[in-house]
Design an enzyme around this catalytic site. Sequence first.
Site, PDB file in Angstrom:
ATOM      1  N   LYS A   1      45.421  -8.493 -13.962  1.00 50.74           N
ATOM      2  CA  LYS A   1      45.801  -8.138 -12.427  1.00 50.74           C
ATOM      3  C   LYS A   1      45.232  -9.478 -11.955  1.00 50.74           C
ATOM      4  O   LYS A   1      44.469 -10.079 -12.403  1.00 50.74           O
ATOM      5  CB  LYS A   1      44.724  -6.921 -12.039  1.00 50.74           C
TER       6      LYS A   1
ATOM      7  N   ASP B   1      36.350  -2.711 -10.579  1.00 48.65           N
ATOM      8  CA  ASP B   1      37.852  -2.933 -10.790  1.00 48.65           C
ATOM      9  C   ASP B   1      38.480  -1.883 -11.649  1.00 48.65           C
ATOM     10  O   ASP B   1      39.830  -1.681 -11.641  1.00 48.65           O
ATOM     11  CB  ASP B   1      38.110  -4.343 -11.495  1.00 48.65           C
TER      12      ASP B   1
ATOM     13  N   GLY C   1      36.344 -14.869 -17.989  1.00 47.98           N
ATOM     14  CA  GLY C   1      36.225 -15.488 -16.845  1.00 47.98           C
ATOM     15  C   GLY C   1      37.319 -16.262 -15.930  1.00 47.98           C
ATOM     16  O   GLY C   1      37.018 -17.300 -15.625  1.00 47.98           O
ATOM     17  N   ALA C   2      38.306 -15.600 -15.936  1.00 48.07           N
ATOM     18  CA  ALA C   2      39.488 -16.316 -15.203  1.00 48.07           C
ATOM     19  C   ALA C   2      39.907 -15.334 -13.978  1.00 48.07           C
ATOM     20  O   ALA C   2      40.917 -15.905 -13.313  1.00 48.07           O
ATOM     21  CB  ALA C   2      40.753 -16.008 -16.287  1.00 48.07           C
TER      22      ALA C   2
END
Length: 265
Positions: free
Chosen positions: A8, A135, A97-98
């Site tokens: 997402k 999330d 880690g994006a």
Amino acid sequence: MKVKSFAKIDLGYSVYKKQKNFTKHDFESIFILVENIYDDIEITKIEKNIDDVHYYNETNEIYVYSRLVHKTLEWIRHTYHIKNHYRINIKKRIPIGAGLGGGSSNAAAIMKYILEFEGIKEINYKDVVNKLGADIPFFLSGYKTAYISDYGSVLEDLTGQFKLNYEVYLMNVNVNTKIVFEKFDDNSWHVIKNNFKTIIKNLKENIVVNIHNDLQEYCFELYPNIKYKYNELLSDGFYTILSGAGSSFIRIKLKNKEDLIINEN
């Protein structure tokens, strides 16, 4: 059983200072499911008293520090009195880690499958947020686009209410989200810039303006290479903003254009 675990993006991100006696930050954002970036997960019930979780890339098994999948399985057993244990094989395509919610998406996909298999329909989003992560409710909801508030537990479905033509730019940088938030917390002065009621109204009218990510400047301070790339990506016709704590960018163009993933090697 095999399931897909989608990424997402966070379109705008307003972070509030922690309230007294709270360990989490309240926030507001618009989450958009990215269906062309996903992990594959294989879930198998096993006759053991311990879960067996493995992560892979395209060629090899890899080590992933997060224990969120283990915590999720333990939460399911404790909350719903399920005794089963599982072998979980996760083929990673969502970069770690994006800022794309890969770990939370994995946890939600596994939870959704197990609860459906067990015939359980009731999920307390507030408990999920408190025990597992902010999330996860979005990935459980089935919404493709949603306005998120109240620590991630309240979702307003925006699926199909506006058309957004965007590119996701993936950098090969594993951002430490915890450190970005610590940097944010070090700054005692903070002004909320986003008005999501106005942002949503504008998006429905095909207007992209005044959308901010409160973590962007702190990510840039910690990772100057990400800031450098951001400055490179700014160009006419594109609105560029960091997703989550980084390192991916959303580049929005209002002309008709299919979603595009740009990878930095």
